[in-house]
Design a protein around this motif. Sequence first.
Motif, mmCIF file in Angstrom:
data_model
loop_
_atom_site.group_PDB
_atom_site.id
_atom_site.type_symbol
_atom_site.label_atom_id
_atom_site.label_comp_id
_atom_site.label_asym_id
_atom_site.label_seq_id
_atom_site.Cartn_x
_atom_site.Cartn_y
_atom_site.Cartn_z
ATOM 1 N N LEU A 29 -81.568 144.290 -31.252
ATOM 2 C CA LEU A 29 -82.037 143.112 -31.983
ATOM 3 C C LEU A 29 -82.895 142.217 -31.093
ATOM 4 C CD1 LEU A 29 -78.774 142.159 -33.928
ATOM 5 C CD2 LEU A 29 -80.874 143.096 -34.901
ATOM 6 N N HIS A 30 -82.424 141.977 -29.876
ATOM 7 C CA HIS A 30 -83.153 141.075 -28.970
ATOM 8 C C HIS A 30 -84.523 141.644 -28.607
ATOM 9 C CE1 HIS A 30 -83.914 138.458 -25.493
ATOM 10 N NE2 HIS A 30 -83.031 137.632 -26.043
ATOM 11 N N GLN A 31 -84.583 142.942 -28.340
ATOM 12 C CA GLN A 31 -85.852 143.579 -27.979
ATOM 13 C C GLN A 31 -86.857 143.539 -29.123
ATOM 14 O OE1 GLN A 31 -84.670 147.484 -26.654
ATOM 15 N NE2 GLN A 31 -83.647 146.678 -24.823
ATOM 16 N N ASN A 32 -86.340 143.514 -30.363
ATOM 17 C CA ASN A 32 -87.219 143.488 -31.535
ATOM 18 C C ASN A 32 -87.489 142.068 -32.033
ATOM 19 O OD1 ASN A 32 -87.667 146.301 -31.814
ATOM 20 N ND2 ASN A 32 -85.619 146.536 -32.682
ATOM 21 N N GLY A 33 -87.094 141.078 -31.249
ATOM 22 C CA GLY A 33 -87.382 139.702 -31.620
ATOM 23 C C GLY A 33 -86.551 139.183 -32.780
ATOM 24 N N LYS A 34 -85.386 139.763 -32.999
ATOM 25 C CA LYS A 34 -84.504 139.315 -34.076
ATOM 26 C C LYS A 34 -83.544 138.256 -33.533
ATOM 27 C CE LYS A 34 -86.419 142.489 -36.585
ATOM 28 N NZ LYS A 34 -87.466 142.120 -37.566
ATOM 29 N N GLN A 35 -83.103 137.371 -34.415
ATOM 30 C CA GLN A 35 -82.287 136.239 -33.981
ATOM 31 C C GLN A 35 -80.807 136.593 -33.896
ATOM 32 O OE1 GLN A 35 -83.431 133.017 -33.078
ATOM 33 N NE2 GLN A 35 -81.338 132.963 -32.296
ATOM 34 N N ILE A 36 -80.155 136.142 -32.830
ATOM 35 C CA ILE A 36 -78.714 136.318 -32.646
ATOM 36 C C ILE A 36 -78.094 134.936 -32.458
ATOM 37 C CG2 ILE A 36 -76.905 137.383 -31.255
ATOM 38 C CD1 ILE A 36 -79.182 139.339 -30.250
ATOM 39 N N VAL A 37 -77.031 134.667 -33.234
ATOM 40 C CA VAL A 37 -76.317 133.394 -33.144
ATOM 41 C C VAL A 37 -74.836 133.700 -32.972
ATOM 42 C CG1 VAL A 37 -75.730 131.235 -34.305
ATOM 43 C CG2 VAL A 37 -78.007 132.232 -34.617
ATOM 44 N N LEU A 38 -74.218 133.076 -31.979
ATOM 45 C CA LEU A 38 -72.811 133.338 -31.675
ATOM 46 C C LEU A 38 -72.057 132.021 -31.543
ATOM 47 C CD1 LEU A 38 -73.524 135.875 -28.785
ATOM 48 C CD2 LEU A 38 -72.994 136.481 -31.144
ATOM 49 N N SER A 39 -70.769 132.040 -31.943
ATOM 50 C CA SER A 39 -69.930 130.871 -31.704
ATOM 51 C C SER A 39 -68.670 131.307 -30.974
ATOM 52 C CB SER A 39 -69.561 130.183 -33.021
ATOM 53 O OG SER A 39 -68.455 130.825 -33.627
ATOM 54 N N SER A 40 -68.074 130.366 -30.255
ATOM 55 C CA SER A 40 -66.872 130.674 -29.477
ATOM 56 C C SER A 40 -66.111 129.390 -29.201
ATOM 57 C CB SER A 40 -67.255 131.343 -28.157
ATOM 58 O OG SER A 40 -66.137 131.489 -27.309
#
Length: 469
Positions: free
Chosen positions: A256-267
Motif C-alpha cells: 500500500l505504501h509503495q503504491n501511494g495508498k493511505q494507511i491510518v492506525l490507532s493505538s
Amino acid sequence: MLNAVEKISDEKIERDAVQIWKDCLSIIKDNIPFISYSTWFLPIKPAEFDGTKLKVYVPSNYFIEWIEEHYNTLLNRTVNQVIGESGKLVYLVLDEKEPLTKETTFTQNIPEPKEVKQTVEIQKEFESGLISKYTFDNFIKGEGNQLARAAAYAIGDNPGQTSFNPLFIYGGVGLGKTHLIHAIGNKILEKFPEKRVIYISSDAFTVEFVEAIQSNTVNDFSNFYKSMDALIIDDIQFLVGKEKTQDLFFHIFNALHQNGKQIVLSSDRSPKELKGLSDRLVSRFLWGLQTDIQPPDLETRIAILKNKSETYGINLSREILEYIAHNITSNIRELEGCLVKLLANASLTNREIDFDLVKRTVKEVSTTKQVNISIELITKVVCEYFDIEENKLREKNRRKEIVLARQIAMYLSKQLTKSSLKTIGLHFGGRDHSTVIHAQTSIEEMILSDLKLKEIINTIKNKIEMTAA
C-alpha cells in the motif's frame, strides 16, 4: 438528428454492458469465496457490449494474468451462460499503456481514466466498516487533539499524498481516536466516492486471517487489502504477540505504501512502546506522523458536553455543564455516559434536571477517584520538601536547586493532574508549553539512572496524595 441517434445508441450499449456484467457477477459470486470475489471481480467495470463481445475495464495486465490463470474456466462458463456460446470477454487496461498482444484479451484502444469516470458506474460490494455518524463536523477540537485532527483532516482531503502516511494516532481509552479515524474514512468517501476505503479493528483482521488460512485463501485475503485506497486499522496494539499476522500485515503495509495508498492506525500506546511488535513494523509506523490525543481540558470538556446535550435535545445551564466537566475528567466516553445516565434518571423519576440530580448522576457514573490534587498543592509540597519559597519556582531563577524543584513540580503536575501543558506552564511564571515538555523529559531521563532522585520523587508524590485524600 444522426448525432442524437448515435448518443442514444451509445447509452444503450453502456446500459446493456452494465446489466450483462451484473448477471455475470451474480453467478461468479456464488461459485467462489467472497474475499476472492471482492479482490478480483469487483474492481472490474463494464464498458460496452456489441452483441457478442462484452468489454470490461481492468486495473492492470497482472490482474488479467491472475484471472486467466485461476478463473478462466469459471469465466468462460459464465460468459457462455449469460451471453451465449458466441460470447467473448474483452479486457481494457486502465493503468498500463502497453496492452497484451492477445486480441481476445485486450483491445488496442486504451481509454483515459478521466473518460472512464464519466461512463463507469461506481460499484463496491464490500462493507467499508465506517460509522457514518463519526465526522469532522461533530468532532470537538481542543488543545489535546489539535495536531491529530489537523493531520486527519489533511488526509481526508488528499489521501496518500501527504507526508502523514502512515498516520499513527495514539492515546488513552475514550479520547476520540476511533471517532477521528472514522472521520478520515468518511471524508475520503465523501470527496472521492470511487475510492476503496475500509475500516477494521486489528482483532477482526486477525480473525479474518485465521479463516483465510483455514480456507486456503490467504493470497486472496492479502490481495483484497492490498487493493484498498485507504486502510484504517483500529487498536493496532492487539497485533502484539501475533507473529504470523504481523508478517502478513507487514507485506500489505509495504504494498500500500509503495503504491501511494493511505494507511491510518490507532493505538493506546506510541509505536516505540508496543513491546512484542516486530522491529520492522515499528520502523514503518515511524515513517509518517505519530501524534497523541491527550485528555480534554476543561474548556473542551464543556464544549463536548454542550454539543452532546444539544444532540440529545436537552438544554443544560452553563453551571451544570461546568459541574459535570469539573468532576468527570478522564475521557470523552465517560462524559457522554454521564449525559445518557442523566437523561435516564430524569425520565425514570419524571423530574426536571436540577443540581441535585446532576450531582447524584455524576457520583454514579464517575470511575475516577475524587481526590483534590491541584498544581497549587503539588507546588506547595515540592517547595516544603526542598525548603524553597513557592514564588522562587515562578521567577526566572537558574540556580540548580530551584531548576530541579521546578522541573519536579512540572513533572508531577503532568502526572497527577489533567491540566494541559499550557496551563501548567502558566502556573510556573507563564512559561511556554515546550518548557513543561523539557522538564518532563529531563526528569524521566534522570530517574532512570539516579535512584535517589527517584525515591525523592516517590516520597513527594506520596505526600501529595496523602494530603489530597
